[in-house]
Each structure stands twice: as structure tokens, then as C-alpha cells.
Design an enzyme around this catalytic site. Structure first.
Site, PDB file in Angstrom:
ATOM      1  N   ASN A  58       0.871  -1.176   0.000  1.00  0.00           N
ATOM      2  CA  ASN A  58       0.000   0.000   0.000  1.00  0.00           C
ATOM      3  C   ASN A  58       0.907   1.225   0.000  1.00  0.00           C
ATOM      4  O   ASN A  58       1.477   1.582   1.030  1.00  0.00           O
ATOM      5  CB  ASN A  58      -0.891  -0.027   1.255  1.00  0.00           C
ATOM      6  CG  ASN A  58      -1.740   1.228   1.383  1.00  0.00           C
ATOM      7  OD1 ASN A  58      -1.769   2.075   0.478  1.00  0.00           O
ATOM      8  ND2 ASN A  58      -2.449   1.350   2.502  1.00  0.00           N
ATOM      9  N   TRP A  59       1.027   1.829  -1.172  1.00  0.00           N
ATOM     10  CA  TRP A  59       1.961   2.957  -1.302  1.00  0.00           C
ATOM     11  C   TRP A  59       1.418   4.220  -0.630  1.00  0.00           C
ATOM     12  O   TRP A  59       2.142   5.206  -0.504  1.00  0.00           O
ATOM     13  CB  TRP A  59       2.251   3.238  -2.774  1.00  0.00           C
ATOM     14  CG  TRP A  59       3.013   2.156  -3.493  1.00  0.00           C
ATOM     15  CD1 TRP A  59       3.383   0.935  -2.995  1.00  0.00           C
ATOM     16  CD2 TRP A  59       3.498   2.204  -4.842  1.00  0.00           C
ATOM     17  NE1 TRP A  59       4.065   0.222  -3.953  1.00  0.00           N
ATOM     18  CE2 TRP A  59       4.140   0.964  -5.098  1.00  0.00           C
ATOM     19  CE3 TRP A  59       3.433   3.145  -5.870  1.00  0.00           C
ATOM     20  CZ2 TRP A  59       4.728   0.669  -6.330  1.00  0.00           C
ATOM     21  CZ3 TRP A  59       4.014   2.855  -7.095  1.00  0.00           C
ATOM     22  CH2 TRP A  59       4.661   1.628  -7.323  1.00  0.00           C
ATOM     23  N   LYS A  60       0.133   4.193  -0.270  1.00  0.00           N
ATOM     24  CA  LYS A  60      -0.506   5.388   0.331  1.00  0.00           C
ATOM     25  C   LYS A  60      -0.277   6.600  -0.578  1.00  0.00           C
ATOM     26  O   LYS A  60      -0.228   6.429  -1.798  1.00  0.00           O
ATOM     27  CB  LYS A  60      -0.009   5.581   1.760  1.00  0.00           C
ATOM     28  CG  LYS A  60      -0.187   4.306   2.596  1.00  0.00           C
ATOM     29  CD  LYS A  60       0.010   4.485   4.060  1.00  0.00           C
ATOM     30  CE  LYS A  60      -0.194   3.143   4.757  1.00  0.00           C
ATOM     31  NZ  LYS A  60      -0.075   3.233   6.210  1.00  0.00           N
ATOM     32  N   HIS A  84      -9.476   1.143   5.007  1.00  0.00           N
ATOM     33  CA  HIS A  84      -8.198   1.393   5.689  1.00  0.00           C
ATOM     34  C   HIS A  84      -8.433   2.352   6.859  1.00  0.00           C
ATOM     35  O   HIS A  84      -9.221   3.289   6.754  1.00  0.00           O
ATOM     36  CB  HIS A  84      -7.173   1.969   4.711  1.00  0.00           C
ATOM     37  CG  HIS A  84      -5.789   1.930   5.276  1.00  0.00           C
ATOM     38  ND1 HIS A  84      -5.358   2.833   6.214  1.00  0.00           N
ATOM     39  CD2 HIS A  84      -4.768   1.056   5.076  1.00  0.00           C
ATOM     40  CE1 HIS A  84      -4.109   2.524   6.553  1.00  0.00           C
ATOM     41  NE2 HIS A  84      -3.737   1.453   5.885  1.00  0.00           N
ATOM     42  N   GLU A 136      -6.786   4.734   7.980  1.00  0.00           N
ATOM     43  CA  GLU A 136      -6.528   6.155   7.713  1.00  0.00           C
ATOM     44  C   GLU A 136      -7.760   6.814   7.113  1.00  0.00           C
ATOM     45  O   GLU A 136      -8.037   7.994   7.363  1.00  0.00           O
ATOM     46  CB  GLU A 136      -5.293   6.298   6.799  1.00  0.00           C
ATOM     47  CG  GLU A 136      -4.016   6.017   7.578  1.00  0.00           C
ATOM     48  CD  GLU A 136      -2.859   5.456   6.768  1.00  0.00           C
ATOM     49  OE1 GLU A 136      -2.896   5.501   5.522  1.00  0.00           O
ATOM     50  OE2 GLU A 136      -1.915   4.955   7.404  1.00  0.00           O
ATOM     51  N   GLU A 185      -5.046  -4.845  10.678  1.00  0.00           N
ATOM     52  CA  GLU A 185      -4.059  -3.786  10.854  1.00  0.00           C
ATOM     53  C   GLU A 185      -4.322  -3.059  12.165  1.00  0.00           C
ATOM     54  O   GLU A 185      -5.160  -2.140  12.214  1.00  0.00           O
ATOM     55  CB  GLU A 185      -4.145  -2.785   9.693  1.00  0.00           C
ATOM     56  CG  GLU A 185      -3.876  -3.403   8.335  1.00  0.00           C
ATOM     57  CD  GLU A 185      -3.341  -2.383   7.332  1.00  0.00           C
ATOM     58  OE1 GLU A 185      -2.330  -2.690   6.702  1.00  0.00           O
ATOM     59  OE2 GLU A 185      -3.908  -1.289   7.204  1.00  0.00           O
ATOM     60  N   GLY A 214       2.738   2.537  10.744  1.00  0.00           N
ATOM     61  CA  GLY A 214       3.666   3.655  10.553  1.00  0.00           C
ATOM     62  C   GLY A 214       4.360   4.088  11.828  1.00  0.00           C
ATOM     63  O   GLY A 214       4.993   5.146  11.863  1.00  0.00           O
ATOM     64  N   SER A 216       3.681  -1.903  10.321  1.00  0.00           N
ATOM     65  CA  SER A 216       5.148  -1.949  10.488  1.00  0.00           C
ATOM     66  C   SER A 216       5.727  -3.328  10.185  1.00  0.00           C
ATOM     67  O   SER A 216       6.643  -3.788  10.869  1.00  0.00           O
ATOM     68  CB  SER A 216       5.543  -1.466  11.886  1.00  0.00           C
ATOM     69  OG  SER A 216       5.107  -0.130  12.086  1.00  0.00           O
ATOM     70  N   GLY A 275       2.974  -1.047   4.240  1.00  0.00           N
ATOM     71  CA  GLY A 275       3.005   0.378   3.938  1.00  0.00           C
ATOM     72  C   GLY A 275       4.425   0.821   3.624  1.00  0.00           C
ATOM     73  O   GLY A 275       4.939   0.586   2.526  1.00  0.00           O
ATOM     74  N   GLY A 276       5.083   1.440   4.603  1.00  0.00           N
ATOM     75  CA  GLY A 276       6.404   2.028   4.392  1.00  0.00           C
ATOM     76  C   GLY A 276       7.393   1.116   3.676  1.00  0.00           C
ATOM     77  O   GLY A 276       8.071   1.552   2.726  1.00  0.00           O
TER      78      GLY A 276
HETATM   79  P1  13P Z   1       3.145   0.511   7.650  1.00  0.00           P
HETATM   80  O1  13P Z   1       3.686  -0.785   7.078  1.00  0.00           O
HETATM   81  O2  13P Z   1       3.850   1.727   7.130  1.00  0.00           O
HETATM   82  O3  13P Z   1       3.035   0.457   9.133  1.00  0.00           O
HETATM   83  O4  13P Z   1       1.640   0.636   7.095  1.00  0.00           O
HETATM   84  C1  13P Z   1       0.781  -0.434   7.214  1.00  0.00           C
HETATM   85  C2  13P Z   1      -0.457  -0.118   6.464  1.00  0.00           C
HETATM   86  O5  13P Z   1      -1.219   0.746   6.851  1.00  0.00           O
HETATM   87  C3  13P Z   1      -0.725  -0.853   5.230  1.00  0.00           C
HETATM   88  O6  13P Z   1      -2.002  -0.609   4.752  1.00  0.00           O
END
Ligand code: 13P
Length: 255
Positions: free
Chosen positions: A9-11, A95, A97, A167, A173, A212, A233-234
Site C-alpha cells: 500500500n503505497w498510500k 483502511h 486512515e 491492521e 507507521g 510496520s 506500507g512504508g
Molecule cells: P506501515 O507498514 O507503514 O506500518 O503501514 C501499514 C499499512 O497501513 C498498510 O495498509
């Protein structure tokens, strides 16, 4: 048998130049990977050109959100059929967020899930508790509410063509990861809850962990019975890290 899925997930990250470099590195490093499905979910504005860059590769494309509506006067929204037309196979819905920033309710997320499936997309349904929920012993209540909204709206059979991502919000993050035991406990809870409606659907359902997840902790999480991949994510923005996670998942095939 559940084939693991590792999805990035590149966000809201990337640029044409950065995307080209990342996709090209991933095509090289994941070219002939086996025993694991891999997907990337870039920002929507780049989907069509990344679909072209990915054509012929093992890497599938996903979107990060979709509308609950098929078409019409919904300024700024993107429908499931549009995402499918430009080459998406998956779409993330719910998600945390978006649940937080866009105030997406569980009922709204359920409507997005249904709309995505109507367009032939595979929803990746995100569920997970906030830190305060965990600290007050309400993790299962929160996850159950988020999951039941979709089970009630879509029916358990819909989960034959869907993926769940657990999640924990406090792990996203932050560099804090759920311990393998904490994650496995919630994954088993999710699978049991689906099994109470249909054990066969639950047995085949892929439940990913997100929060993470990194090259260093992936193998420990992926070794657990009910963890069938990751939503990253990251670390998905780093070709070497994402490849290492995909490789760790590929080594595990659940019979
Ligand atoms: P991180 O891997 O950056 O913690 O993000 C997880 C995430 O929200 C994937 O959708």
C-alpha cells in the site's frame, strides 16, 4: 490451500519517476517468484500507467479505495468499474486512515466492499483496533463490529472472493509491530468469526497482517497458522525490503 498474498500500500507516496524506478526494480527482483501472490496499490492517478508498466509481470495491481456507487454525481470519487477497466485486480477498503480522516463508517465500508465485488475486484478489507481499544480490552469487540458489518451486508460467501487485512492502528507507521502472538490471536479470532457462518469459507480465507511489517519481522509473523501474508506500507516503497517480505511469504504455503 491458501496462497499467501503480499500487497504494497503505497498510500500517498510516489511520483512518475519514483514509480518507474520502483516498478522496474520489483519486476527484476520478483520476476519469477512462486508460491505467493504479489500486488502493489499505488495512488489512483498513477494506476493506468503502472498497469502498462506491469503488463506481463507476476505483480498485480490494486487501488487504495473505491466508491460505494457505480457512477454519477460523486465529485472526486472513483468507481469499481473504472478501477477494473484500468487494470486493477484488488482494492483496499476500510483502511484505518480513511475510517479516521474521511469518517468512513463500517456500513459505508461494507457498501464499498459490495460495490468493488460487483465490479469484479477483490476487496482487501482492513480491520483493526486503536491503541485505546487494545488497552481497554476491546480489540475483539472493535474487530467484530467492523467484520460483522461486511458479513451482514455481503454474506459470508462473498469472502470467497475477498481478503481481510488485520491492521492494528497503533502499529501502522509507528515502528511498533504486534508481536506474532498478538497478531495470531486476532487472526484466529477473525477466522473463527467467519467460520461460525461458514467453516469452508473461513478455511480458504486469506487474512493478512499490516502494521510496520518489515523484512526483519516478516518471517516471524508469516510463520503463524492464521497469517497469510501482509499489507505493507512504508516497507513497500523500498524494492529490496518488499521483495524480502514477499520471499519470506513465498516460503510458506498452507496446506
Ligand atoms: P506501515 O507498514 O507503514 O506500518 O503501514 C501499514 C499499512 O497501513 C498498510 O495498509
Amino acid at each position: 490451500m491458501r496462497t499467501p498474498l503480499v500487497a504494497g500500500n503505497w498510500k500517498m507516496n510516489g511520483s512518475r519517476e519514483a514509480n518507474r524506478a520502483l516498478v522496474s526494480a520489483l519486476k527484476g527482483s520478483l520476476g519469477d517468484i512462486q508460491g505467493v501472490d504479489v500486488a502493489v496499490c499505488p495512488p489512483a492517478v498513477y494506476l493506468a500507467e503502472i498497469a502498462t508498466d506491469l503488463s506481463g509481470s507476476v505483480i498485480a495491481l490494486g487501488a487504495q479505495d473505491c466508491s460505494d456507487q457505480e457512477k454519477g454525481a460523486y465529485t472526486g470519487e472513483l468507481s469499481g468499474p473504472m478501477l477494473a477497466e484500468v487494470g486493477c485486480r484488488y482494492v483496499i477498503v476500510g483502511h484505518s486512515e480513511r475510517r479516521e480522516r474521511q469518517n468512513e463508517s463500517s456500513a459505508w465500508v461494507a457498501a464499498k466492499f459490495v460495490a468493488a465485488q460487483s465490479a469484479g475486484l477483490i476487496p482487501i478489507l482492513c480491520v483493526g483496533e486503536q491503541k485505546v481499544d487494545r488497552e481497554s480490552g476491546r480489540t475483539e469487540n472493535v474487530v467484530a463490529e467492523q467484520l460483522d458489518a461486511v458479513l451482514d451486508a455481503a454474506g459470508v460467501e462473498a469472502f470467497e472472493r475477498a481478503v481481510i487485512a488485520y491492521e492494528p492502528v497503533w502499529a501502522i507507521g509507528t515502528g511498533l509491530t504486534a508481536t506474532p502472538e498478538q497478531a495470531q490471536e486476532v487472526h484466529a479470532f477473525i477466522r473463527n468469526r467467519v467460520a461460525s457462518r461458514d467453516p469452508r469459507v473461513a478455511a480458504d480465507l486469506r487474512i493478512l497482517y499490516g502494521g510496520s511489517m518489515k523484512a526483519e519481522n516478516a518471517a516471524g509473523l508469516l510463520a503463524l497458522d492464521d497469517i497469510d501474508g501482509g499489507l505493507i506500507g512504508g516497507a513497500s516503497l523500498d524494492a529490496a525490503a518488499f521483495t524480502a517480505i514477499a520471499n519470506a511469504a513465498g516460503e510458506r504455503v498452507v496446506a
